[in-house]
Design an enzyme around this catalytic site. Structure first.
Site, short mmCIF file in Angstrom:
data_model
loop_
_atom_site.label_atom_id
_atom_site.label_comp_id
_atom_site.label_asym_id
_atom_site.label_seq_id
_atom_site.Cartn_x
_atom_site.Cartn_y
_atom_site.Cartn_z
N GLU A 66 0.24 -1.35 -0.27
CA GLU A 66 0.36 0.09 -0.38
C GLU A 66 0.49 1.00 -0.29
O GLU A 66 1.24 2.10 1.24
CB GLU A 66 -1.00 0.29 1.30
CG GLU A 66 -1.60 -1.04 1.23
CD GLU A 66 -2.98 -1.35 1.81
OE1 GLU A 66 -2.13 -0.37 2.87
OE2 GLU A 66 -3.74 -2.03 2.35
N GLU B 194 -5.02 -8.90 0.70
CA GLU B 194 -5.40 -8.71 1.76
C GLU B 194 -7.31 -8.05 2.17
O GLU B 194 -7.65 -7.43 0.74
CB GLU B 194 -4.68 -7.42 2.32
CG GLU B 194 -3.59 -7.22 3.41
CD GLU B 194 -3.66 -5.92 3.93
OE1 GLU B 194 -4.17 -4.98 4.49
OE2 GLU B 194 -2.18 -5.65 4.11
#
Ligand code: IFM
Length: 468
Positions: free
Chosen positions: A169, A375
């Protein structure tokens, strides 16, 4: 509850769970580890709810064999974990700390002994503090240092890793870390955030090159992006334009260099009042163009936007109560609306159709690139009662999202695996320990692990898939 049609998932689909070093390891001063920006940030009063820090976390640094046993009990194929850069190079450059490398070698061996494929993330936000002191991600040298660190780890763990992830991320690292400042290092400088984003892209490119030169041919490389599934509030031209603006700074800023070797021209143009982009040197976009073998996608909730009506300066209220500049640099004239429906304890709307839509959008954008869901999961207020955590609401969330993945696969998306966030309850960044994402409940006073009902549900789902 939604029934997940396991027949939709192809042979070889990787079922797994994910964690990250700072969120679970603790032992921050052991084994020669140096300080990271999250040590500094969490120890700064007011930065993290209740003053929580990752000093002890889940004590996974010591309890990893027990945690790997839990993974084995669930029957997962893969485990995604991150390596703490400050354990490998305590000050971010220079000599290797062998105790740190040894720790991860033991962890990897422990996974392999249990027939679990290691999926590594090299950077999950714990930048060595010394590198932040030297300028952090807005500073070009950090990208070079990251590539050096990647090749050190690559050389040692080599062919024992199933999938190598460079960054987790990077949007959060750049924009929460340097624009809104709700994450470490807590800076609020929009131009610095854009420079950070570029150097994260460069770091991915340089590290990929370094890894490919030390890893065996056929090594699988990935990057985990929290792509925003953006929904305009209406079809009005101004709302569509707002969505495009958010897409540029939420997604295109990483997808462009990665897959096209170029930043979206609309992004460069719109943000000229913030930066002259001088940090993008000649040849950089080609250096960032390091396409991955499989794209890591992290999804939690959709993003609903519209053009701002009336006045406002783009400040958003943060969980701690105070208002903050929007992390979406250049989107101060966009309103971020709460999508309808139930929410998790993060306040995030639960909407599994967002995952299906996102997977289809990624497929449309890069049709030849397979996807790994690196995720997906949810935080709820879980309590242990009579030795059990009856987290039916998490089971519903997971079932709905996995059904959405199944539908995306049936519609042609090449999804290779699903790594649930998270194996364990853990340090949820600026929310400290007040948000529980785990399949396994952790009592932070005693470090007792209690698998929640969702853990057994996930185990049974994996078993059902194997018997299909
Ligand atoms: O806990 C985080 C993780 O570290 C990165 N992705 C989102 C998760 C939930 O907020």
């Amino acid at each position: 509850m939604t029934e997940v049609d396991v027949a939709a998932f192809p042979d070889g689909f990787l079922w797994g769970a994910a964690t990250a070093a700072y969120q679970i390891e603790g032992a921050v001063t052991e084994g020669g580890r140096g300080p990271s920006i999250w040590d500094t940030f969490s120890h700064t009063p007011g930065r993290v709810l209740a003053g929580d820090t990752g000093d002890v976390a889940d004590d996974h640094y010591h309890r990893w064999p027990e945690d790997l046993d839990l993974l084995q009990e669930l029957g997962v194929d893969a485990y995604r974990f991150s390596i703490a850069w400050p354990r490998i190079q305590p000050s971010g450059s220079g000599p290797v700390n062998h105790a740190g490398l040894d720790h991860y070698q033991r962890l990897v061996e422990g996974l392999l002994e249990r027939d679990i494929t290691p999926v590594v993330t090299l950077y999950h936000w714990d930048l060595p503090q010394a590198l932040e002191d030297a300028g952090g991600w807005p500073h070009r040298d950090t990208a070079e240092r990251f590539a050096e660190y990647a090749s050190i780890v690559g050389e040692v763990l080599g062919d024992r890793i199933g999938v190598w992830g460079t960054l987790n991320e990077p949007w959060c690292s750049a924009f929460l870390g340097y624009a809104s400042g709700v994450h470490a290092p807590g800076r609020t400088d929009r131009a610095a955030a854009l420079a950070a984003a570029h150097h994260l892209n460069l770091g991915h490119g340089l590290a990929s090159q370094a890894l490919r030169s030390v890893l065996p041919a056929g090594a699988q490389l990935t990057i985990a992006l929290n792509l925003h599934q953006i929904r305009p509030a209406s079809d009005a031209e101004e709302d569509l334009a707002a969505a495009h603006q958010v897409d540029d700074v939420g997604n295109g800023i990483f997808l462009g260099p990665l897959f096209d070797g170029a930043y979206p021209p609309t992004l460069l143009e719109r943000l000229r009042p913030v930066t002259d982009w001088a940090f993008v040197r000649d040849g950089d976009e080609a250096r960032c163009h390091a396409p991955v073998d499989v794209l890591g996608v992290n999804y939690y909730t959709p993003t609903l936007v519209r053009r701002r009506r009336g006045s406002g300066d783009g400040r958003v209220s943060h969980a701690h109560g105070e208002s903050r500049a929007t992390p979406f640099v250049g989107c101060e004239d966009v309103e971020f609306l709460q999508p309808p429906g139930d929410t998790t304890t993060m306040g995030w709307a639960i909407d599994a159709t967002g995952l299906e839509d996102l997977l289809l959008a990624v497929h449309h954008r890069v049709p030849d690139v397979p996807v790994l869901i690196t995720e997906n999961g949810a935080a709820f207020d879980d309590v242990v009662e009579d030795g059990r955590v009856r987290d039916t609401v998490r089971i519903d969330y997971l079932a709905d999202h996995l059904a959405a993945v199944g539908r995306a696969i049936e519609r042609g998306v090449d999804v290779r695996g699903y790594l649930l966030w998270s194996l364990l309850d853990n340090f949820e960044w600026s929310f400290g320990y007040a948000r529980r994402f785990g399949l396994v409940h952790v009592d932070y006073d005693t470090q007792t692990r209690t698998p929640k009902d969702s853990a057994w549900w996930y185990r049974d789902l994996i078993a059902r898939y194997r018997q299909r």
